[in-house]
Design a protein around this motif. Structure first.
Motif, mmCIF file in Angstrom:
data_model
loop_
_atom_site.group_PDB
_atom_site.id
_atom_site.type_symbol
_atom_site.label_atom_id
_atom_site.label_comp_id
_atom_site.label_asym_id
_atom_site.label_seq_id
_atom_site.Cartn_x
_atom_site.Cartn_y
_atom_site.Cartn_z
ATOM 1 N N LYS A 1 -2.237 6.943 -1.687
ATOM 2 C CA LYS A 1 -2.080 7.354 -0.078
ATOM 3 C C LYS A 1 -2.003 5.925 0.489
ATOM 4 O O LYS A 1 -2.632 5.060 0.322
ATOM 5 N N GLN A 2 -1.489 6.185 1.876
ATOM 6 C CA GLN A 2 -1.411 5.024 2.712
ATOM 7 C C GLN A 2 -1.225 5.567 3.965
ATOM 8 O O GLN A 2 -1.015 6.652 4.332
ATOM 9 N N TYR A 3 -2.072 4.862 4.848
ATOM 10 C CA TYR A 3 -2.196 5.095 6.264
ATOM 11 C C TYR A 3 -1.896 3.951 7.153
ATOM 12 O O TYR A 3 -2.070 2.789 6.923
ATOM 13 N N ALA A 4 -1.325 4.509 8.341
ATOM 14 C CA ALA A 4 -1.289 3.389 9.492
ATOM 15 C C ALA A 4 -2.319 2.894 9.972
ATOM 16 O O ALA A 4 -3.553 3.530 10.098
ATOM 17 N N SER B 1 10.010 12.836 1.122
ATOM 18 C CA SER B 1 10.858 11.539 0.838
ATOM 19 C C SER B 1 10.879 10.989 -0.715
ATOM 20 O O SER B 1 10.061 11.656 -1.410
ATOM 21 N N ARG B 2 11.947 10.692 -1.139
ATOM 22 C CA ARG B 2 11.869 9.994 -2.505
ATOM 23 C C ARG B 2 11.237 8.850 -2.741
ATOM 24 O O ARG B 2 10.835 8.669 -3.846
ATOM 25 N N VAL B 3 11.207 8.037 -1.684
ATOM 26 C CA VAL B 3 10.208 6.856 -1.795
ATOM 27 C C VAL B 3 9.295 6.923 -0.926
ATOM 28 O O VAL B 3 9.032 7.647 0.022
ATOM 29 N N LEU B 4 8.399 5.952 -0.998
ATOM 30 C CA LEU B 4 7.000 5.614 -0.265
ATOM 31 C C LEU B 4 7.559 5.303 1.215
ATOM 32 O O LEU B 4 7.868 4.160 1.475
ATOM 33 N N ALA B 5 7.837 6.151 2.147
ATOM 34 C CA ALA B 5 8.409 5.997 3.480
ATOM 35 C C ALA B 5 7.333 5.770 4.505
ATOM 36 O O ALA B 5 6.577 6.511 4.957
ATOM 37 N N THR B 6 7.594 4.454 4.843
ATOM 38 C CA THR B 6 6.840 4.078 6.097
ATOM 39 C C THR B 6 7.529 3.598 7.326
ATOM 40 O O THR B 6 6.921 3.299 8.538
ATOM 41 N N SER B 7 9.019 3.879 7.055
ATOM 42 C CA SER B 7 9.675 3.833 8.273
ATOM 43 C C SER B 7 10.729 5.092 8.470
ATOM 44 O O SER B 7 10.957 5.615 7.372
ATOM 45 N N ILE C 1 1.029 8.922 4.424
ATOM 46 C CA ILE C 1 1.811 9.409 3.331
ATOM 47 C C ILE C 1 1.055 9.470 2.032
ATOM 48 O O ILE C 1 0.183 8.576 1.632
ATOM 49 N N MET C 2 1.496 10.315 1.161
ATOM 50 C CA MET C 2 0.780 10.242 -0.521
ATOM 51 C C MET C 2 1.880 10.986 -1.320
ATOM 52 O O MET C 2 2.956 11.536 -0.930
ATOM 53 N N ASP C 3 1.763 10.292 -2.494
ATOM 54 C CA ASP C 3 2.623 11.036 -3.586
ATOM 55 C C ASP C 3 2.349 12.293 -4.018
ATOM 56 O O ASP C 3 1.144 12.722 -3.543
ATOM 57 N N TRP C 4 3.026 12.885 -4.651
ATOM 58 C CA TRP C 4 2.955 14.379 -4.779
ATOM 59 C C TRP C 4 1.603 14.677 -5.530
ATOM 60 O O TRP C 4 1.047 15.938 -5.198
ATOM 61 N N ARG D 1 -9.794 7.650 10.218
ATOM 62 C CA ARG D 1 -10.011 8.987 10.902
ATOM 63 C C ARG D 1 -9.142 10.211 10.409
ATOM 64 O O ARG D 1 -9.412 11.184 10.574
ATOM 65 N N PHE D 2 -7.974 9.946 10.038
ATOM 66 C CA PHE D 2 -7.024 10.790 9.490
ATOM 67 C C PHE D 2 -7.036 10.767 8.079
ATOM 68 O O PHE D 2 -7.351 9.798 7.381
ATOM 69 N N ALA D 3 -6.842 11.875 7.347
ATOM 70 C CA ALA D 3 -6.836 12.090 5.878
ATOM 71 C C ALA D 3 -5.702 13.223 5.610
ATOM 72 O O ALA D 3 -5.712 14.273 6.065
#
Length: 122
Positions: free
Chosen positions: A58-61, A99-105, A50-53, A67-69
């Motif tokens: 940026k945040q990754y699992a 999403s409006r928030v940084l969604a990791t779920s 996920i990333m902000d607009w 490996r992913f970007a």
């Protein structure tokens, strides 16, 4: 009508690269974060990236880190997920999310794309 439209995906071999694309027409007030989730057969939907607009955060699992970007093209606001070094365990249906928030779920996601299949064969 708010839409999240995806393209890309397919069948590739282990170690290959693939890029997913996504465009959104969601309300500005809810389009703070854009990202990707995935769901493998028989498993729950899980966070990928996920990333902000603006792309400042940026945040990754852990499973895909390095490996992913995730990125966004400022010219046309297309969101990308570049997937390198694909593994069989990356096989899943991938969803672009807004999403409006940084969604990791998945419960924090406001809009979902239609999903696109990525299959990695060994």
């Amino acid at each position: 009508q708010a839409q999240v439209l995806q393209s890309g995906g397919g069948l590739v071999q282990t170690g290959s690269a693939l890029r997913l694309s996504c465009t959104t027409s969601t309300p500005t007030r809810t389009t703070n974060y854009i990202g990707w989730f995935r769901q493998a057969p028989g498993q729950e939907r899980e966070f990928v990236a996920i990333m902000d607009w603006r792309g400042a955060r940026k945040q990754y699992a852990d499973a895909v880190k390095g490996r992913f970007a995730i990125s966004r093209d400022n010219r046309d606001n297309t969101i990308y997920l570049q997937m390198n070094g694909l593994k069989s365990e990356d096989t899943a249906v991938y969803f672009c999310v807004v999403s409006r928030v940084l969604a990791t779920s998945h419960g924090a996601v406001d809009y979902w794309g239609q999903g696109t299949q990525v299959t990695v064969s060994s």
